[in-house]
Design a protein around this motif. Structure first.
Motif, PDB file in Angstrom:
ATOM      1  N   THR B 656      63.193  21.362  31.133  1.00  0.00           N
ATOM      2  CA  THR B 656      62.809  21.152  29.557  1.00  0.00           C
ATOM      3  C   THR B 656      63.448  19.865  29.336  1.00  0.00           C
ATOM      4  N   GLY B 657      62.701  19.602  28.206  1.00  0.00           N
ATOM      5  CA  GLY B 657      63.300  18.414  27.353  1.00  0.00           C
ATOM      6  C   GLY B 657      62.478  18.194  26.028  1.00  0.00           C
ATOM      7  N   ARG B 658      63.318  17.191  25.406  1.00  0.00           N
ATOM      8  CA  ARG B 658      62.682  16.627  24.163  1.00  0.00           C
ATOM      9  C   ARG B 658      61.609  15.642  24.276  1.00  0.00           C
ATOM     10  N   ALA B 679      51.428  15.720  19.062  1.00  0.00           N
ATOM     11  CA  ALA B 679      51.953  16.805  20.149  1.00  0.00           C
ATOM     12  C   ALA B 679      51.936  18.124  19.398  1.00  0.00           C
ATOM     13  N   PRO B 680      50.598  18.756  19.124  1.00  0.00           N
ATOM     14  CA  PRO B 680      50.825  20.148  18.435  1.00  0.00           C
ATOM     15  C   PRO B 680      51.106  21.157  19.025  1.00  0.00           C
ATOM     16  N   ASP B 681      51.071  21.254  20.414  1.00  0.00           N
ATOM     17  CA  ASP B 681      51.609  22.465  21.034  1.00  0.00           C
ATOM     18  C   ASP B 681      52.341  22.092  22.463  1.00  0.00           C
ATOM     19  N   VAL B 682      52.674  23.405  23.038  1.00  0.00           N
ATOM     20  CA  VAL B 682      53.476  23.071  24.323  1.00  0.00           C
ATOM     21  C   VAL B 682      52.580  22.993  25.395  1.00  0.00           C
ATOM     22  N   TRP B 683      52.970  22.151  26.496  1.00  0.00           N
ATOM     23  CA  TRP B 683      52.071  21.719  27.649  1.00  0.00           C
ATOM     24  C   TRP B 683      52.931  21.985  28.774  1.00  0.00           C
ATOM     25  N   VAL B 684      52.394  21.766  30.171  1.00  0.00           N
ATOM     26  CA  VAL B 684      53.139  22.037  31.077  1.00  0.00           C
ATOM     27  C   VAL B 684      52.779  20.849  32.258  1.00  0.00           C
ATOM     28  N   GLU B 685      53.828  20.079  32.450  1.00  0.00           N
ATOM     29  CA  GLU B 685      53.574  18.767  33.405  1.00  0.00           C
ATOM     30  C   GLU B 685      53.691  19.276  34.910  1.00  0.00           C
ATOM     31  N   ARG B 712      52.991  30.267  27.893  1.00  0.00           N
ATOM     32  CA  ARG B 712      51.704  29.709  28.664  1.00  0.00           C
ATOM     33  C   ARG B 712      51.465  28.413  27.835  1.00  0.00           C
ATOM     34  N   GLY B 713      50.846  27.333  28.736  1.00  0.00           N
ATOM     35  CA  GLY B 713      50.649  26.177  28.098  1.00  0.00           C
ATOM     36  C   GLY B 713      49.590  25.373  29.089  1.00  0.00           C
ATOM     37  N   PHE B 726      57.579  20.145  34.185  1.00  0.00           N
ATOM     38  CA  PHE B 726      58.439  19.966  32.957  1.00  0.00           C
ATOM     39  C   PHE B 726      57.618  20.677  31.750  1.00  0.00           C
ATOM     40  N   VAL B 727      58.570  21.185  30.779  1.00  0.00           N
ATOM     41  CA  VAL B 727      57.930  21.868  29.660  1.00  0.00           C
ATOM     42  C   VAL B 727      58.753  21.231  28.467  1.00  0.00           C
ATOM     43  N   PRO B 728      57.839  20.850  27.394  1.00  0.00           N
ATOM     44  CA  PRO B 728      58.871  20.281  26.408  1.00  0.00           C
ATOM     45  C   PRO B 728      59.476  21.517  25.508  1.00  0.00           C
ATOM     46  N   PHE B 729      60.792  21.524  25.336  1.00  0.00           N
ATOM     47  CA  PHE B 729      61.355  22.367  24.541  1.00  0.00           C
ATOM     48  C   PHE B 729      60.996  22.516  23.102  1.00  0.00           C
ATOM     49  N   HIS B 730      61.506  23.650  22.582  1.00  0.00           N
ATOM     50  CA  HIS B 730      61.491  23.798  20.875  1.00  0.00           C
ATOM     51  C   HIS B 730      60.270  24.080  20.189  1.00  0.00           C
TER      52      HIS B 730
END
Lengths: 163, 829
Positions: B656-658, B679-685, B712-713, B726-730
């Motif tokens: 995870t990361g910024r 970048a309005p919502d979480v995503w999954v790389e 979920r993303g 990878f999931v952006p955190f926060h």
């Protein structure tokens, strides 16, 4: 049986015991996350020590057993973990944790003393094989002692003053 | 070079190339709200950014008591006029609706508005009764990395000497505690050795787990400008993602998660094997080289290749650059600090510099970075699990010295154990021994690992939770008392960036409603608690930012972070100033350790060190015998496998990361139109190979699950290393129907639903990079794209169908050549 093989046997038993105990403590205190993870890592060291003692024992005609398998405690381990979760919100396990850390510390200290004795015997017997074994294992035992000591130092004030 | 640039589409703006050893040309970035011309601005008020750890210097534009924009300050040595996207647009959050304007207290299970007297009275009466019934160990303070120095210092004094509790830490524990610990382990004391100016002089720059492009965009602009100028540096990038840094690197290493120590040991092995050790430096300034040499003797690139899943030849190439550099700059961030064996790995990077003698000269430096902007101040002031002024809690002389500064009995300052770290404080709260937790400026209900656990801890009836913040965050919604705080631009104070540069940030506008500066809140609490020194005088005897700063200066005197040469007046001069700044160094200090190691002597050091694997404390006796002369310490570490590895049920590694358009928990950046839209919502790389194997495509909705929880993303297929997600955190819940957490109508969204409760035993920094996870398809995207930017590490591997990230007219930023400096604050026109 001479003194060296006797000490090998005692150490083998002590390291095996410590490996098992570290795993048991890791399971019992799963909600103490640092204890859980580090104790699991430290058990690996003791298992290595057991293996190396077993291997060394061959050269002296002593038959010592293999290290305990990391997850050989099955049902009991699951029970310990469940118990840890069930009482994770209560303060009393803090006392149990201190007791367990104290036992680990004493177990590691006992092993350390036996490594010391083995080192002395190895030097007197000019036995390089034994000396190499001790110099690679004993420092890890000392680190196990220091770790349990540090954990006791760090958490005992909070646990003992909040009961 | 006057130009208007869409700084969402081009986050790093235009280039101003420059050659090695030249001065980085200025470029002034200005963004004013639509309809406001530069001539309309009535006042420009001095400030610096608190949205990352650069501390970019800027001025706030004010019209009729309202913020209308910002402009970079050309003369500042940190940013030379440039601003990143978060700096340029972030200020708008101050005026967004939803700011807390009145205190709230919980009545009948609901938070209701009240006045300050009522709210403070609740806190004070709870503090008093807990002190009486349970003692100081029942009260804890968890603060942030975004307040000002004056506020941290005041908090440290009232917590450590007023309440007398050992439980005070910052969320800097999540971002910078490994940086601090690594510096202490190697140099005996905290303090950044290098300077951002080292970027101008280095011929090799190695970025370890540091996505500089997104976390510190202005310094990345500096690197980009060097890359386009004469004699550009060679870049080594260690990162499992295809970051912009990786794309520009000479050598990119993308190791398997949790294997940094193996990789670094192999790099050290190669440097030593090829005879690149500066033996004269090692002999003069270090101890422990032989142990390192022995430890890495077997750690060949081939050995590491098997563990890290990186080609051995690439490792050798990277080692060649590190070993042959004339001036090497290394930077380190969360890919190291939030990963398995964090401190051990960060220390190996210090070791590279120590054995190569790459310290204390322009271009030869280490930047153990901070994630949070004012993290450096929590460290200095002792609001982060250290004693103020980098004092050693195990050294009675240091404690006595601190007690003298505060005029209290040394016994009043807890120093029987290391100051409690954040994760342990939450454990104590879970167990019921901490009964009051005061959270200032941070949002643990989104930012700590294993969120369901954190929510349940904060929701306990027996725990009294105070939250001091700008908005009704996910955490504030669980509080018993909520205090509305003022923020950057609404209050005055100083703060220090990752390279020790101190900036003053002045008040530009009034805070909304009854919101108050954090300093005022802490001062009010100290007054109501009536904390006294040993002569009966007030313990906290200051009353405003400047007097608090003067009090801190006395505490810092003679310490490494010596502020005694600084004043508010001096800080209103042309540029930020690096500590130590005192009689000997009136203009500040650009680099530490120019004449050898200065703070590692047993009598002066901040710590006696720890075992890099177990975290066990070394004793003063051991320290004295190993390092009697106070040299730098080369500490070796063996590689240990991560605690959670992929298996049949959870086959992926999850990191995870910024990312560039949002800042921690998005309480501000999520409310900024340009940043939120990017970048309005979480995503999954997901990697190309994994996506192909599972028939996943851009925009498919997936669930990422670990033993702790799920989120979920939508899928973004990128060139990330196979096997890794990878999931952006926060991303949290305040802008979802759930409000404070997942519920029937809101699926999990925060990365930390999934992360493991485990921390580095040395620095106590939680691990956010090494969980094992499962990935399942929830529904097809049907042509939708993931809400991930295309400008950054999340650039799609196959661009078809994904619209390029752009900001449009509202993201337009003026970039001009170094504008003339107008001296002090220009005042009213």
């Amino acid at each position: 049986m001479n003194g060296i093989t006797l000490t090998l046997r005692v150490l083998h038993h002590g390291e095996k015991h410590l490996a098992r105990h570290l795993v048991a403590v890791a399971e019992r205190h799963r909600t103490e996350h640092e204890v859980h993870h580090v104790a699991t890592d430290l058990a690996v060291w003791s298992r290595e020590h057991v293996q190396r003692l077993t291997d060394t024992g061959h050269h002296y005609g002593v038959k010592l057993g293999d290290p305990p398998h990391p997850s050989d405690s099955g049902v009991l381990a699951t029970l310990r973990e469940k118990a840890a979760d069930a009482v994770g919100r209560r303060p009393e396990p803090g006392l149990l944790l201190l007791r367990d850390l104290r036992e680990l510390h004493l177990g590691a200290t006992e092993n350390s003393l036996h490594w010391e004795m083995l080192a002395q015997a190895a030097q007197a017997a000019k036995d390089d094989r034994l000396l190499a074994l001790v110099s690679s294992c004993h420092p890890q035992t000392l680190r196990q002692m220091r770790w349990s000591n540090t954990m006791i130092k760090n958490i005992s004030a909070q646990i003992l003053t909040s009961l | 070079m006057d130009a208007s640039v869409d700084r969402i589409a081009q986050p790093w703006g235009g280039r101003t190339p420059y050659g090695r050893h030249e001065v980085w040309p200025a470029r002034v970035d200005t963004h004013l709200e639509e309809g406001v011309a530069p001539d309309d601005v009535q006042r420009w008020v001095r400030a610096a950014s608190i949205l990352h750890s650069d501390g970019d210097a800027m001025d706030i534009a004010v019209v009729d008591g309202r913020m209308v924009g910002v402009r970079g300050r050309a003369q500042d040595r940190v940013n030379h006029g440039r601003l990143g996207p978060k700096d340029l647009f972030g200020w708008q959050a101050n005026a967004s609706s939803g700011r807390l304007t009145r205190p709230l207290v919980r009545r009948g299970g609901r938070l209701v508005e009240t006045d300050w007297a009522t709210a403070m009275d609740r806190i004070v009466s709870r503090s008093r009764s807990l002190l009486q019934e349970k003692g100081p160990g029942s009260i804890g303070f968890y603060t942030t990395g975004q307040l000002f120095l004056e506020e941290y210092y005041t908090l440290a004094v009232l917590a450590r000497a007023g309440i007398g509790t050992n439980h005070l830490d910052g969320n800097t524990r999540l971002c910078t505690s490994t940086a601090a610990e690594a510096l202490k382990e190697s140099f005996g004391c905290d303090g950044q050795p290098g300077s951002y100016d080292d970027i101008d002089h280095a011929d090799a720059i190695a970025l370890f787990g540091h996505n500089l492009a997104e976390t510190q965009p202005v310094q990345w602009m500096r690197v980009l400008d060097r890359l386009e100028g004469a004699d550009p540096p060679r870049l080594v990038c260690v990162d499992p993602r295809p970051t912009q840094v990786a794309r520009r690197a000479t050598v990119h290493l993308a190791p398997r998660g949790g294997t940094n120590v193996a990789l670094l040991n192999a790099l050290l092995h190669e440097i030593i094997r090829t005879g690149r050790v500066d033996h004269a430096y090692v002999e003069a300034h270090t101890v422990g080289f032989e142990e390192l040499e022995a430890r890495v003797a077997e750690c060949t690139p081939a050995w590491a290749a098997g563990i890290c899943d990186v080609p051995a030849a690439r490792i050798a190439e990277a080692a060649e650059i590190l070993g042959s550099a004339d001036r090497l700059l290394s930077t380190v961030l969360q890919g190291v600090y939030q990963s398995h064996q964090a401190t051990a790995a960060a220390v190996q990077i210090n070791n590279i510099h120590l054995i190569r003698g790459m310290l204390g000269r322009p271009g030869a430096g280490v930047l153990q970075m901070n994630g949070q902007p004012t993290a450096q101040n929590t460290r200095e002031c002792g609001a982060n699990g250290d004693l103020p002024g980098f004092r050693n809690w195990e050294n009675d002389q240091h404690v006595a010295d601190l007690a003298k500064v505060w005029n209290v009995d040394p016994k009043q300052i807890p120093h029987y154990a290391p100051p409690t770290h954040a994760m342990q404080m939450f454990r104590y709260a879970e167990q019921g021994s901490i009964r009051m937790l005061w959270v200032s400026g941070t949002n643990p209900a989104v930012s700590l690992p294993e969120l369901s656990r954190i929510r349940s801890i904060l929701s306990q009836e027996r725990l009294f939770v105070v939250v001091q913040d700008l908005f009704l965050t996910e955490t504030a919604q669980l509080a018993d008392v909520v205090l509305p705080a003022a923020t950057w631009g609404e209050k005055t104070g100083t703060f220090t960036n990752a390279d020790r540069t101190v900036h003053l940030s002045d008040k530009a506008v009034d805070p909304p409603g009854e919101a108050r500066p954090d300093l005022d809140i802490f001062l009010d609490y100290a007054r109501r608690m009536d904390f006294r020194d040993k002569d009966g005088g007030p313990l906290v005897h200051w009353h405003d930012p400047e007097s608090a700063f003067e009090a801190w200066k006395r505490c810092s005197a003679g310490r490494p972070c010596d502020y005694t040469g600084l004043t508010y007046g001096k800080l209103r001069g042309p540029s930020g100033i690096q500590w130590p700044c005192n009689e000997d160094a009136p203009d500040g200090t650009e680099r530490l350790y120019t004449d050898g190691i200065s703070w590692a002597h047993p009598d002066r050091c901040e710590t006696y060190g720890k075992d890099l694997v177990t975290g066990a404390s070394d004793s003063v006796v051991e320290y004295r015998s190993l390092n009697p002369d106070g040299k730098a310490m080369i500490k070796a570490a063996a590689y240990l496998p991560p605690h959670e590895e992929p298996g049949a049920e959870y086959p992926f590694q999850l990191t995870t990361g910024r990312t560039i358009y949002h800042f921690h928990t998005r309480t501000k950046t999520g409310r900024v139109p340009q940043l939120n839209a990017a970048a309005p919502d979480v995503w999954v790389e997901v990697s190309v190979a994994d996506a192909d194997e599972r028939d996943l495509n851009e925009g498919d909705l997936v669930e990422v699950a670990t033993p702790r929880g799920a989120l979920r993303g939508r899928v973004r297929v990128t060139d990330i290393r196979p096997g890794l997600l990878f999931v952006p955190f926060h991303y949290g819940y305040w802008d979802t129907p759930g409000g404070k957490g997942p519920d029937g109508s809101t699926p999990g969204r925060a990365a930390n639903e999934t992360t493991v409760t485990d921390w580095d035993p040395v620095s106590k920094q939680p691990l956010f990079k090494t969980a094992a996870a499962a990935l399942t398809l929830v529904e097809r995207g049907g042509g939708r794209a993931a809400p991930a930017p295309t400008t950054t590490a999340s650039v799609p591997s196959r661009s078809g169908g994904v619209t390029a990230t752009a900001g449009g007219p509202s993201a337009s930023v003026a970039q001009s050549d170094g504008a003339p400096w107008h001296g002090r604050e220009e005042g009213s026109r």
